[in-house]
Design an enzyme around this catalytic site. Sequence first.
Site, PDB file in Angstrom:
ATOM      1  N   GLY A  42       0.750  -1.245   0.000  1.00 13.17           N
ATOM      2  CA  GLY A  42       0.000   0.000   0.000  1.00 13.17           C
ATOM      3  C   GLY A  42       0.781   1.297   0.000  1.00 13.17           C
ATOM      4  O   GLY A  42       0.322   2.296  -0.532  1.00 13.17           O
TER       5      GLY A  42
ATOM      6  N   ASP B 140      -4.869   2.182  11.026  1.00  9.24           N
ATOM      7  CA  ASP B 140      -6.215   2.176  11.596  1.00  9.24           C
ATOM      8  C   ASP B 140      -6.212   1.466  12.940  1.00  9.24           C
ATOM      9  O   ASP B 140      -6.124   2.104  13.962  1.00  9.24           O
ATOM     10  CB  ASP B 140      -7.268   1.642  10.625  1.00  9.24           C
ATOM     11  CG  ASP B 140      -6.838   0.392   9.886  1.00  9.24           C
ATOM     12  OD1 ASP B 140      -6.020  -0.385  10.405  1.00  9.24           O
ATOM     13  OD2 ASP B 140      -7.343   0.176   8.779  1.00  9.24           O
TER      14      ASP B 140
ATOM     15  N   PHE C  93     -14.031   2.857   4.729  1.00 15.49           N
ATOM     16  CA  PHE C  93     -13.137   2.000   3.955  1.00 15.49           C
ATOM     17  C   PHE C  93     -12.775   2.757   2.681  1.00 15.49           C
ATOM     18  O   PHE C  93     -13.658   3.264   1.985  1.00 15.49           O
ATOM     19  CB  PHE C  93     -13.792   0.658   3.614  1.00 15.49           C
ATOM     20  CG  PHE C  93     -12.830  -0.278   2.951  1.00 15.49           C
ATOM     21  CD1 PHE C  93     -11.924  -1.004   3.696  1.00 15.49           C
ATOM     22  CD2 PHE C  93     -12.791  -0.390   1.568  1.00 15.49           C
ATOM     23  CE1 PHE C  93     -11.003  -1.845   3.090  1.00 15.49           C
ATOM     24  CE2 PHE C  93     -11.873  -1.231   0.948  1.00 15.49           C
ATOM     25  CZ  PHE C  93     -10.977  -1.958   1.713  1.00 15.49           C
TER      26      PHE C  93
ATOM     27  N   GLU D 126       4.060   4.033   6.097  1.00 17.87           N
ATOM     28  CA  GLU D 126       2.845   3.240   5.968  1.00 17.87           C
ATOM     29  C   GLU D 126       1.768   4.051   5.265  1.00 17.87           C
ATOM     30  O   GLU D 126       1.696   5.271   5.444  1.00 17.87           O
ATOM     31  CB  GLU D 126       2.382   2.815   7.366  1.00 17.87           C
ATOM     32  CG  GLU D 126       1.114   2.017   7.422  1.00 17.87           C
ATOM     33  CD  GLU D 126       1.199   0.639   6.793  1.00 17.87           C
ATOM     34  OE1 GLU D 126       1.486   0.545   5.574  1.00 17.87           O
ATOM     35  OE2 GLU D 126       0.943  -0.349   7.487  1.00 17.87           O
TER      36      GLU D 126
ATOM     37  N   LYS E   1      -6.516   6.743  11.052  1.00 17.08           N
ATOM     38  CA  LYS E   1      -7.904   6.614  11.508  1.00 17.08           C
ATOM     39  C   LYS E   1      -7.893   6.485  13.036  1.00 17.08           C
ATOM     40  O   LYS E   1      -7.913   5.379  13.570  1.00 17.08           O
ATOM     41  CB  LYS E   1      -8.551   5.365  10.909  1.00 17.08           C
ATOM     42  CG  LYS E   1      -8.784   5.400   9.425  1.00 17.08           C
ATOM     43  CD  LYS E   1      -9.464   4.105   8.984  1.00 17.08           C
ATOM     44  CE  LYS E   1      -9.787   4.092   7.520  1.00 17.08           C
ATOM     45  NZ  LYS E   1     -10.444   2.825   7.120  1.00 17.08           N
TER      46      LYS E   1
END
Length: 180
Positions: free
Chosen positions: A49, A107, A156, A103, A135
């Site tokens: 990611g 979350d 999401f 990163e 988050k």
Amino acid sequence: MGRICLKDKEFELFIPEQQIREAIAEMALEIRKDIEGCGNPLFVSILNGAFMFTAELMRQLDGPYEMTFARYSSYRGTSTTGKVNEIMPVTVDVRGRLVILLEDIVDTGTTMQYVMEKLKSQGAADVKLATMLFKPDAMRCDLVPDYIGLRIPTDFIVGYGLDYDELGRTYKDIYKLVGE
């Protein structure tokens, strides 16, 4: 593009690319100031990611830094499994070094807490965490990132490196799931 479809899900535009880039540029200034005179910091991009975030951040830092990659997994579909899988751990010697993890999103914090503790146990002088997105309402541990691009709600999301079952990573903007 206002909406996209990935598999069985529909997503709407949430954060445009320009806003993401501005947040990363601000983060780069803060990191550069903090690591000045720090010797040889090691940047670790967490795949898959963080590849777009890492590329933009390192372009902004524009320095002679050492960079490596690692890969961990704790997600399946749209939810976390709660278990961290080491797919490609950090293989560079971290003893006595400042390590900065890059990163895409934090979350629950479970994965990054695991990685940070492991690197400290391997002798890293310090481990810091830079995340493009945070988050805070989803946190399940005491982890607080050192560098945060944008704070977001628990929606999401996909795009700018983030995926839904490996789809959607290559969008330049970030989209959030519609209707959940």
